[in-house]
Design a protein around this motif. Structure first.
Motif, PDB file in Angstrom:
ATOM      1  N   LEU A  59     -90.766   7.954 -55.526  1.00 11.55           N
ATOM      2  CA  LEU A  59     -90.206   8.269 -54.381  1.00 11.55           C
ATOM      3  C   LEU A  59     -90.311   9.226 -53.630  1.00 11.55           C
ATOM      4  O   LEU A  59     -90.456  10.249 -53.565  1.00 11.55           O
ATOM      5  CB  LEU A  59     -88.600   8.070 -54.813  1.00 11.55           C
ATOM      6  CG  LEU A  59     -87.570   8.082 -53.800  1.00 11.55           C
ATOM      7  CD1 LEU A  59     -87.498   6.740 -52.898  1.00 11.55           C
ATOM      8  CD2 LEU A  59     -86.259   8.596 -54.281  1.00 11.55           C
ATOM      9  N   GLY A 115     -86.360  13.633 -43.848  1.00 12.84           N
ATOM     10  CA  GLY A 115     -85.849  13.236 -42.421  1.00 12.84           C
ATOM     11  C   GLY A 115     -86.721  12.451 -41.736  1.00 12.84           C
ATOM     12  O   GLY A 115     -88.063  12.134 -42.207  1.00 12.84           O
ATOM     13  N   SER A 125     -90.865  13.332 -40.914  1.00 11.26           N
ATOM     14  CA  SER A 125     -91.089  14.511 -41.744  1.00 11.26           C
ATOM     15  C   SER A 125     -92.794  14.375 -42.593  1.00 11.26           C
ATOM     16  O   SER A 125     -92.847  14.986 -43.354  1.00 11.26           O
ATOM     17  CB  SER A 125     -89.780  14.775 -42.690  1.00 11.26           C
ATOM     18  OG  SER A 125     -89.759  13.474 -43.561  1.00 11.26           O
ATOM     19  N   GLY A 126     -93.188  13.189 -42.079  1.00 15.27           N
ATOM     20  CA  GLY A 126     -94.510  12.815 -42.667  1.00 15.27           C
ATOM     21  C   GLY A 126     -94.232  12.060 -44.091  1.00 15.27           C
ATOM     22  O   GLY A 126     -95.395  12.079 -44.571  1.00 15.27           O
ATOM     23  N   GLU A 186     -83.541  10.895 -45.759  1.00 13.50           N
ATOM     24  CA  GLU A 186     -82.387  11.719 -46.126  1.00 13.50           C
ATOM     25  C   GLU A 186     -81.676  11.251 -44.554  1.00 13.50           C
ATOM     26  O   GLU A 186     -82.061  11.844 -43.511  1.00 13.50           O
ATOM     27  CB  GLU A 186     -83.015  13.068 -45.905  1.00 13.50           C
ATOM     28  CG  GLU A 186     -83.922  13.347 -47.382  1.00 13.50           C
ATOM     29  CD  GLU A 186     -82.820  13.276 -48.564  1.00 13.50           C
ATOM     30  OE1 GLU A 186     -81.774  13.864 -48.375  1.00 13.50           O
ATOM     31  OE2 GLU A 186     -83.252  12.572 -49.310  1.00 13.50           O
ATOM     32  N   GLY A 218     -77.172   7.114 -49.571  1.00 11.25           N
ATOM     33  CA  GLY A 218     -77.418   8.204 -50.445  1.00 11.25           C
ATOM     34  C   GLY A 218     -77.513   7.858 -51.949  1.00 11.25           C
ATOM     35  O   GLY A 218     -78.108   8.411 -52.763  1.00 11.25           O
ATOM     36  N   ASN A 268     -80.687   5.936 -52.678  1.00 19.25           N
ATOM     37  CA  ASN A 268     -81.672   7.080 -53.177  1.00 19.25           C
ATOM     38  C   ASN A 268     -81.748   7.730 -54.470  1.00 19.25           C
ATOM     39  O   ASN A 268     -82.581   7.820 -55.206  1.00 19.25           O
ATOM     40  CB  ASN A 268     -81.539   8.121 -51.955  1.00 19.25           C
ATOM     41  CG  ASN A 268     -82.171   7.676 -50.637  1.00 19.25           C
ATOM     42  OD1 ASN A 268     -82.609   6.540 -50.688  1.00 19.25           O
ATOM     43  ND2 ASN A 268     -81.841   8.671 -49.636  1.00 19.25           N
ATOM     44  N   GLN A 269     -80.111   7.891 -54.866  1.00 17.19           N
ATOM     45  CA  GLN A 269     -80.019   8.463 -56.269  1.00 17.19           C
ATOM     46  C   GLN A 269     -80.445   7.341 -57.500  1.00 17.19           C
ATOM     47  O   GLN A 269     -81.084   7.990 -58.144  1.00 17.19           O
ATOM     48  CB  GLN A 269     -78.500   8.737 -56.287  1.00 17.19           C
ATOM     49  CG  GLN A 269     -78.144   9.911 -55.607  1.00 17.19           C
ATOM     50  CD  GLN A 269     -76.593  10.393 -56.031  1.00 17.19           C
ATOM     51  OE1 GLN A 269     -76.297  10.309 -57.348  1.00 17.19           O
ATOM     52  NE2 GLN A 269     -75.770  10.568 -55.034  1.00 17.19           N
ATOM     53  N   ALA A 280     -84.261   7.360 -57.557  1.00 17.92           N
ATOM     54  CA  ALA A 280     -84.741   8.784 -57.923  1.00 17.92           C
ATOM     55  C   ALA A 280     -84.717   8.597 -59.401  1.00 17.92           C
ATOM     56  O   ALA A 280     -85.551   9.107 -60.077  1.00 17.92           O
ATOM     57  CB  ALA A 280     -84.048   9.710 -57.225  1.00 17.92           C
ATOM     58  N   VAL A 315     -90.398  12.425 -57.899  1.00 22.92           N
ATOM     59  CA  VAL A 315     -89.517  12.296 -56.423  1.00 22.92           C
ATOM     60  C   VAL A 315     -90.021  13.238 -55.650  1.00 22.92           C
ATOM     61  O   VAL A 315     -90.322  14.767 -55.959  1.00 22.92           O
ATOM     62  CB  VAL A 315     -88.263  12.424 -56.504  1.00 22.92           C
ATOM     63  CG1 VAL A 315     -87.358  12.282 -55.142  1.00 22.92           C
ATOM     64  CG2 VAL A 315     -87.647  11.347 -57.440  1.00 22.92           C
ATOM     65  N   LEU A 330     -89.942  15.314 -51.771  1.00 26.89           N
ATOM     66  CA  LEU A 330     -89.209  15.699 -50.546  1.00 26.89           C
ATOM     67  C   LEU A 330     -90.386  15.885 -49.627  1.00 26.89           C
ATOM     68  O   LEU A 330     -90.979  17.131 -49.709  1.00 26.89           O
ATOM     69  CB  LEU A 330     -88.163  16.690 -50.490  1.00 26.89           C
ATOM     70  CG  LEU A 330     -87.556  17.174 -49.393  1.00 26.89           C
ATOM     71  CD1 LEU A 330     -86.621  16.069 -48.902  1.00 26.89           C
ATOM     72  CD2 LEU A 330     -86.572  18.352 -49.543  1.00 26.89           C
ATOM     73  N   VAL A 356     -91.360  17.720 -46.172  1.00 19.36           N
ATOM     74  CA  VAL A 356     -90.792  18.918 -45.354  1.00 19.36           C
ATOM     75  C   VAL A 356     -92.102  19.082 -44.196  1.00 19.36           C
ATOM     76  O   VAL A 356     -92.989  19.773 -44.677  1.00 19.36           O
ATOM     77  CB  VAL A 356     -90.363  20.018 -45.999  1.00 19.36           C
ATOM     78  CG1 VAL A 356     -89.934  21.316 -44.859  1.00 19.36           C
ATOM     79  CG2 VAL A 356     -89.257  19.725 -46.903  1.00 19.36           C
ATOM     80  N   LEU A 404     -92.692  18.435 -51.155  1.00 21.09           N
ATOM     81  CA  LEU A 404     -92.075  19.214 -51.897  1.00 21.09           C
ATOM     82  C   LEU A 404     -91.627  18.685 -53.230  1.00 21.09           C
ATOM     83  O   LEU A 404     -90.942  17.708 -52.979  1.00 21.09           O
ATOM     84  CB  LEU A 404     -90.891  19.813 -51.174  1.00 21.09           C
ATOM     85  CG  LEU A 404     -90.209  21.030 -51.990  1.00 21.09           C
ATOM     86  CD1 LEU A 404     -90.968  22.267 -51.997  1.00 21.09           C
ATOM     87  CD2 LEU A 404     -88.971  21.409 -50.702  1.00 21.09           C
ATOM     88  N   VAL A 444     -89.531  17.469 -56.146  1.00 24.06           N
ATOM     89  CA  VAL A 444     -88.311  17.319 -56.728  1.00 24.06           C
ATOM     90  C   VAL A 444     -88.302  17.102 -58.338  1.00 24.06           C
ATOM     91  O   VAL A 444     -87.227  17.358 -58.772  1.00 24.06           O
ATOM     92  CB  VAL A 444     -87.338  16.764 -55.767  1.00 24.06           C
ATOM     93  CG1 VAL A 444     -85.825  16.584 -56.247  1.00 24.06           C
ATOM     94  CG2 VAL A 444     -87.488  17.012 -54.233  1.00 24.06           C
ATOM     95  N   LYS A 445     -89.137  15.895 -58.666  1.00 22.27           N
ATOM     96  CA  LYS A 445     -89.037  15.455 -60.024  1.00 22.27           C
ATOM     97  C   LYS A 445     -90.395  15.341 -60.299  1.00 22.27           C
ATOM     98  O   LYS A 445     -91.433  14.632 -59.543  1.00 22.27           O
ATOM     99  CB  LYS A 445     -88.144  14.299 -60.040  1.00 22.27           C
ATOM    100  CG  LYS A 445     -88.047  13.599 -61.330  1.00 22.27           C
ATOM    101  CD  LYS A 445     -87.268  12.340 -61.596  1.00 22.27           C
ATOM    102  CE  LYS A 445     -87.060  11.759 -62.759  1.00 22.27           C
ATOM    103  NZ  LYS A 445     -86.247  10.455 -62.739  1.00 22.27           N
ATOM    104  N   ARG A 484     -73.534  12.406 -50.342  1.00 16.57           N
ATOM    105  CA  ARG A 484     -74.066  11.577 -51.304  1.00 16.57           C
ATOM    106  C   ARG A 484     -75.410  11.819 -51.930  1.00 16.57           C
ATOM    107  O   ARG A 484     -76.349  10.999 -52.371  1.00 16.57           O
ATOM    108  CB  ARG A 484     -73.974   9.999 -50.859  1.00 16.57           C
ATOM    109  CG  ARG A 484     -72.774   9.570 -50.723  1.00 16.57           C
ATOM    110  CD  ARG A 484     -71.881   9.560 -51.816  1.00 16.57           C
ATOM    111  NE  ARG A 484     -70.767   8.878 -51.462  1.00 16.57           N
ATOM    112  CZ  ARG A 484     -70.081   8.018 -52.465  1.00 16.57           C
ATOM    113  NH1 ARG A 484     -70.610   7.519 -53.438  1.00 16.57           N
ATOM    114  NH2 ARG A 484     -68.825   7.378 -51.747  1.00 16.57           N
ATOM    115  N   GLY A 531     -84.198  16.089 -38.221  1.00 21.28           N
ATOM    116  CA  GLY A 531     -84.206  15.018 -38.631  1.00 21.28           C
ATOM    117  C   GLY A 531     -83.476  14.179 -39.708  1.00 21.28           C
ATOM    118  O   GLY A 531     -83.760  13.145 -40.209  1.00 21.28           O
ATOM    119  N   GLN A 563     -94.792  19.120 -37.906  1.00 19.76           N
ATOM    120  CA  GLN A 563     -95.937  18.718 -38.890  1.00 19.76           C
ATOM    121  C   GLN A 563     -97.327  19.422 -38.174  1.00 19.76           C
ATOM    122  O   GLN A 563     -98.122  19.877 -38.947  1.00 19.76           O
ATOM    123  CB  GLN A 563     -96.140  17.187 -38.664  1.00 19.76           C
ATOM    124  CG  GLN A 563     -94.916  16.376 -39.594  1.00 19.76           C
ATOM    125  CD  GLN A 563     -95.402  14.994 -39.770  1.00 19.76           C
ATOM    126  OE1 GLN A 563     -96.356  14.667 -40.132  1.00 19.76           O
ATOM    127  NE2 GLN A 563     -94.490  14.366 -39.483  1.00 19.76           N
TER     128      GLN A 563
END
Lengths: 167, 167, 167
Positions: free
Chosen positions: A6, A10, A13-14, A122, A142, A145-146, A149, A155, A157, A159, A164, A166-167, B12, C124, C146
């Protein structure tokens, strides 16, 4: 069970570029499952810009609602689903039960034999929206997404175009 | 000095569930300090959904304004404060000096003998709000988050239900 | 080639303070390149609050549009650019080609002999804005972030005043 990834982030955000690169890393050919529906010229331009970036190694399927069927029908090659947030929008606009659809999606992921990379947005890190519909939508986004995820092996993120973990 | 943990995230993003799990990991029984006030049916439904998820190992205190008194009165068991953003809203709506209240909170944390887990919201990562009140609120929320994060031993960002360690 | 650092984050996430501290860590004196223009009293108050926090080790340049010239003219000491999002706003309000300006900035970074720390905003991660202008702005802000992140040696996400390493 194939790898489920996943990629969230935002707007701009790429996340799509990160997801495309990850998907192509999982196989020489890939299937792009687009959930976007063009309702107006602005949306058409956004879809066209996304398509222009992808190369000939992609087969594109457009599927605004029946995401689980599209996944089951395309199993065998890595799939990129872009994106869950538009899928949720489509489900809500069509008056569907998004929670049932979300649970079906989560149930469908473990039975895939080829990897699935899913892009999502997000939408909950701004000020509380004025209108109820927007609040309900960001809550639903949200929750979805949970759920995904939780089912994912990885997972990420996005930025500023960077991943980044996350999991 | 007991452990202070701040869990932040968008709407969320799963921050309450992460915070609840962390709090119960710190003791067999825990105190839930709810800052929410139900002004309407939507808010009542949100509060009820949160309460329904918590089990019998929780004692619930509702305290919209006097958070420091609530912390001092419940010391001895791990406490979960959910959430700082609603507390800030309550302070502002009541015409209180939120900066003084925030400083009192930061001063109260080191004297707690049992741990405190605090939930807060990321509200500043969207587009700049149109109205001054919303801009002032997101500024205040960001400042309060920084103060408490500074005082915390651990800061967690919730992303799609998963904890991302920040401190 | 000097060190290029991008610090991103939501409103009041502590990104300016992190960036200031990083910049001063790169040399005993530093140049603050402010892109803000005070159009009203609220904006003046925000600029004044930022300036009050900075000490005498800073030389301040105000440059709402010609950021590349400002960088080239101040090379020799570490520079802090605060912030790219206001610069983008200024370019758009002035009817400039922000994409050309963004590409010029990315081209100018590698020729700097002293470090550059740039602050930018995450805009965003909220709900999709109602109006087209806000959507276009958040798209442009995301793309610019970016580009600069790609050119940077280090990218930091500010969360509740704390730095989270992204690159």
């Amino acid at each position: 069970m194939a790898r489920i990834i996943l990629v969230t982030g935002g707007a701009r955000s790429g996340k799509s570029a990160i997801a495309e690169s990850r998907t192509l890393g999982l196989g020489p050919e890939a299937v792009y499952i687009a959930t976007a529906q063009a309702f107006d010229a602005e949306m058409e331009a956004r879809i066209a810009a996304h398509q222009a970036r992808r190369g000939p190694e992609w087969v594109t399927h457009q599927e605004p609602l029946a995401l689980v069927s599209a996944l089951d029908a395309t199993d065998g090659k890595p799939r990129l689903v872009d994106c869950l947030t538009l899928w949720l929008t489509n489900l809500m606009l069509a008056g569907r039960d998004w929670q049932a659809a979300g649970r079906d999606l989560v149930a469908a992921l473990p039975r895939q034999s080829a990897p699935v990379v899913l892009v999502t947005n997000e939408v909950g890190a701004g000020i509380v929206p004025d209108n109820r519909l927007a609040r309900d939508f960001r809550d639903a986004a949200g929750v979805l997404n949970q759920w995904v995820a939780q089912a994912a092996d990885e997972v990420i993120l996005a930025v500023a175009g960077l991943p980044l973990k996350v999991k």
